[in-house]
Write a protein that holds these residues in place. Structure first.
Motif, PDB file in Angstrom:
ATOM      1  N   LEU A 503       0.838  -1.200   0.000  1.00 11.60           N
ATOM      2  CA  LEU A 503       0.000   0.000   0.000  1.00 11.60           C
ATOM      3  C   LEU A 503       0.870   1.246   0.000  1.00 11.60           C
ATOM      4  N   SER A 504       2.130   1.071   0.442  1.00 10.93           N
ATOM      5  CA  SER A 504       2.937   2.272   0.623  1.00 10.93           C
ATOM      6  C   SER A 504       3.251   2.977  -0.683  1.00 10.93           C
ATOM      7  N   TYR A 505       3.356   2.239  -1.807  1.00 15.03           N
ATOM      8  CA  TYR A 505       3.721   2.950  -3.034  1.00 15.03           C
ATOM      9  C   TYR A 505       2.519   3.536  -3.768  1.00 15.03           C
ATOM     10  N   LEU A 506       1.303   3.156  -3.335  1.00 18.49           N
ATOM     11  CA  LEU A 506       0.114   3.617  -4.073  1.00 18.49           C
ATOM     12  C   LEU A 506       0.053   5.139  -4.181  1.00 18.49           C
ATOM     13  N   GLN A 507       0.479   5.809  -3.094  1.00 19.97           N
ATOM     14  CA  GLN A 507       0.376   7.274  -3.099  1.00 19.97           C
ATOM     15  C   GLN A 507       1.246   7.924  -4.185  1.00 19.97           C
ATOM     16  N   TYR A 508       2.241   7.183  -4.685  1.00 18.83           N
ATOM     17  CA  TYR A 508       3.113   7.777  -5.707  1.00 18.83           C
ATOM     18  C   TYR A 508       2.569   7.586  -7.114  1.00 18.83           C
ATOM     19  N   LEU A 509       1.528   6.752  -7.259  1.00 14.74           N
ATOM     20  CA  LEU A 509       1.033   6.442  -8.593  1.00 14.74           C
ATOM     21  C   LEU A 509      -0.208   7.272  -8.924  1.00 14.74           C
ATOM     22  N   PRO A 510      -0.259   7.817 -10.142  1.00  8.95           N
ATOM     23  CA  PRO A 510      -1.423   8.634 -10.502  1.00  8.95           C
ATOM     24  C   PRO A 510      -2.610   7.754 -10.914  1.00  8.95           C
ATOM     25  N   LEU A 511      -3.118   6.958  -9.992  1.00 14.49           N
ATOM     26  CA  LEU A 511      -4.158   5.990 -10.346  1.00 14.49           C
ATOM     27  C   LEU A 511      -5.545   6.607 -10.313  1.00 14.49           C
ATOM     28  N   SER A 512      -6.405   6.148 -11.250  1.00 14.97           N
ATOM     29  CA  SER A 512      -7.805   6.524 -11.133  1.00 14.97           C
ATOM     30  C   SER A 512      -8.601   5.359 -10.552  1.00 14.97           C
TER      31      SER A 512
END
Ligand code: C2E
Ligand code: CA
Ligand code: CA
Length: 597
Positions: A503-512
């Motif tokens: 979950l930690s890297y999710l914030q770095y990804l521009p996901l929709s």
């Protein structure tokens, strides 16, 4: 200068007020009073009037008037107690804090010292205010620290559980394929450097299917568990084991002296696994077929070693079960099948004999059609239907996925443009993009070109990427994804929970969007399952970050209901629609079947 004048001039240089008074009875009022016998020049600073104006006056006619300071009380208190007394008061007359000390010189004479302590008092007040603010801040800091810690603990717990799921086989607790592949890579590099022998052995359970069919799956699972326990008894520094798939185990063996000693070790394992098992209070027979490939004799890369061990295992199966085969080059003929598939794929790409199917996605709350995921299909005259799971990895290896992926993207966008034109369709199309395709140099240009050619709005296209994209160069991949986001195309993270999930890297990804893998959904009906807990936590965590969630592989109404309760945004699965040819989608869209019943 006389001694009196001398003292007087000293007293006048003092910054504080010195008053000498004599206790008397006032001749008019008849009350106790004090006659001012001496006052130094500081009187002016503290009272605002000249010192000469109060000399010889009664206390009651001068400072007494300053009623907010209880002069009489202060003086009388001191006289009564016969010891100097300190009093601090604020005088609004001069807007100052005054420190008043009365000394009894003798029965007839009192000396009053008045100091201006405004600066000290104000400093004290400021200090108190600052102290108060500091204590409020430190309380707030402590509570936000505690909150932060709670959040971090929760994330860490989730990450650990995700890692457990992503890296370890749930049934046997052995490392799974993903984890073991990483381990093999590391060990392989080490062995290569130190010229230590290295072998891979694939173990395939001979009769698992029969056992599952006759005794039921839970007893098949029991067998696998018991087998893994026996394997663990051989494990150590030089033998590591993992569950590689349904009925397959993989062993990594290092540091053996000779091929003979390797064969002897593997045969011991094979014999141990062919001892009877206690299942349902009865002795059940089972066995494994083992294929072994060695470095450097049989192959130079991990991928080739795995391929060759698999070929050897198939050979072991053919030559009667419960046996062991070492890889040898003649076996490679099996590879011809793969080569023929590869050859056919080249032709199929050129002749565009692939097709796209589309699987509908529905909004859980409104039950409205959100759009479709495009899924490739290949029907070959010789091999029949070939699953994408089988040919996509080959296409990635020989990079045919780049022209093929380009074709898929163009075809999906063209179809969406037609649906918009013909039926006024307002949903989206979601297209799987392989890491190899995404990281090829022309991807962004191709994407822009396809959008321009088909005329669809970027917002109506979503690309599905997997965590595999992020492995090699995280920063580069993130900036590539940001470029795609800038174009306006949505980015969806596919199969979440199966790969390197964190979950930690999710914030770095521009996901929709984030798609929760179907393996989670499959186990979600059990509220006590780890998949239930994790899915629930992920949906709420990710939704808070403004990312939509899609549950994949929803097959039952119960799974649908659970996802709805968890406030998952979208569902996709056999329950609401299988992948279907374009013509069937036409009927779905044109018939206005936008909503689930
Ligand atoms: P994926 O992207 O996770 O696609 C979803 C897979 O789950 C599809 O398998 C779909 O048919 C299947 N599925 C959908 N609903 C259900 C359900 O309710 N239950 C079960 N058991 N399965 C369900 P499919 O089409 O065989 O595709 C397999 C994989 O192949 C895809 O997984 C994707 O990784 C890859 N793939 C498929 N089409 C493409 C493509 O156009 N480009 C690329 N790069 N990869 C593709
Ligand atoms: Ca997908
Ligand atoms: Ca998926």
């Amino acid at each position: 200068m006389g001694i009196e004048e001398h003292y007087n001039s000293i007293l006048n240089t003092m910054p504080h007020l010195v008053l000498i008074v004599r206790p008397v009875t006032h001749p008019v009022t008849g009350k106790a009073d004090y006659l001012i016998e001496y006052v130094n020049q500081a009187w002016e600073l503290i009272s605002g009037s000249l010192a000469s104006t109060v000399l010889g006056k009664f206390f009651s006619e001068t400072v007494y008037n300053n009623t907010e300071i209880p002069w009489v009380h202060i003086v009388e208190y001191t006289v009564r107690n016969r010891k100097p007394q300190k009093h601090i008061h604020y005088s609004t007359l001069v807007n100052k804090w005054l420190d008043i000390t009365v000394n009894v010189i003798d029965e007839h004479l009192l000396c009053i010292h008045v100091f201006d302590v405004t600066d000290i008092k104000e400093g004290e007040t400021r200090l108190m205010e600052q102290n108060h603010r500091l204590s409020v801040l430190s309380t707030e800091l402590a509570s936000s620290k505690a909150n932060l810690k709670k959040k971090l603990d929760k994330i860490e717990l989730l990450n650990n559980r995700l890692e457990q799921i992503a890296y370890y086989d749930k049934l046997t607790g052995l490392p799974n394929r993903t984890r073991f592949s990483e381990l093999i890579d590391i060990e392989f590099q080490n062995c290569r450097r130190s010229s230590t022998p290295f072998a891979l052995a694939i173990l395939d359970v001979d009769n698992l299917k029969v056992l599952n069919d006759t005794l039921g799956h839970e007893h098949g699972d029991d067998l696998l568990k018991q087998m893994s326990q026996r394997l663990c008894s051989f494990s150590g520094r030089s033998i590591q084991s993992s569950r590689f798939g349904g009925d397959e185990f993989l062993l990594l063996i290092t540091g053996y002296d000779s091929t003979e000693s390797l064969v002897q070790t593997v045969n011991e394992i094979r014999e141990s696994l062919s001892e009877p098992y206690m299942i349902l209070n009865a002795e059940i027979k089972s066995s494994v077929s083992i294929g072994v490939a060695m470095y450097p004799e049989d192959a130079n890369t991990v991928a080739d070693l795995l391929k060759n061990a698999d070929i050897a295992m198939t050979d072991a199966k053919k030559s009667g079960k419960n046996s062991l085969s070492l890889f040898h080059s003649l076996m490679q003929q099996t590879l011809v099948v793969r080569a023929s598939l590869e050859q056919k794929m080249y032709i199929a790409v050129q002749e565009e004999s692939f097709r796209l199917f589309y699987q509908p996605q529905f909004d859980v709350l409104t039950r409205k059609l959100r759009g479709f995921e495009a899924l490739i299909r290949w029907f070959d005259t010789e091999h029949g239907y070939i699953k994408p799971d089988r040919f996509i990895p080959i296409a990635e290896e020989n990079r045919l996925i780049i022209p093929l992926g380009d074709w898929i993207l163009r075809k999906a966008c063209t179809t969406l443009a037609r649906w918009q034109r013909e039926f006024g369709f307002d949903g989206i199309i979601s297209v799987n993009v392989s890491p190899v395709q995404l990281q090829s140099s022309g991807f962004i240009d191709d994407l822009n070109m396809i959008l321009a050619e088909t005329g669809i709005e970027p917002q109506t296209l979503e690309i599905e990427i997997t965590e595999g994209v992020l492995i090699h160069n995280f920063d580069e991949s993130v900036s590539l994804l940001n470029e795609i986001k800038k174009i306006g195309v949505g980015i969806s993270l596919d199969d979440f929970g199966t790969g390197y999930s964190s979950l930690s890297y999710l914030q770095y990804l521009p996901l929709s969007t984030l798609k929760i893998d179907k393996s989670f959904i499959a186990n979600i009906s059990q509220k006590t399952s780890i998949e239930y807990d994790i899915t629930d936590a992920i949906v709420s965590l990710v939704t808070k970050q403004g990312i939509d969630t899609i549950a994949e592989g929803v097959e039952t109404p119960e799974q649908y209901e659970i996802m709805k309760q968890m406030q998952c945004k979208t569902i996709q699965g056999y329950l609401t629609g299988k992948p279907m040819p374009e013509e069937d989608c036409d009927i779905l869209i044109s018939g206005g079947f936008y909503e689930l019943d």
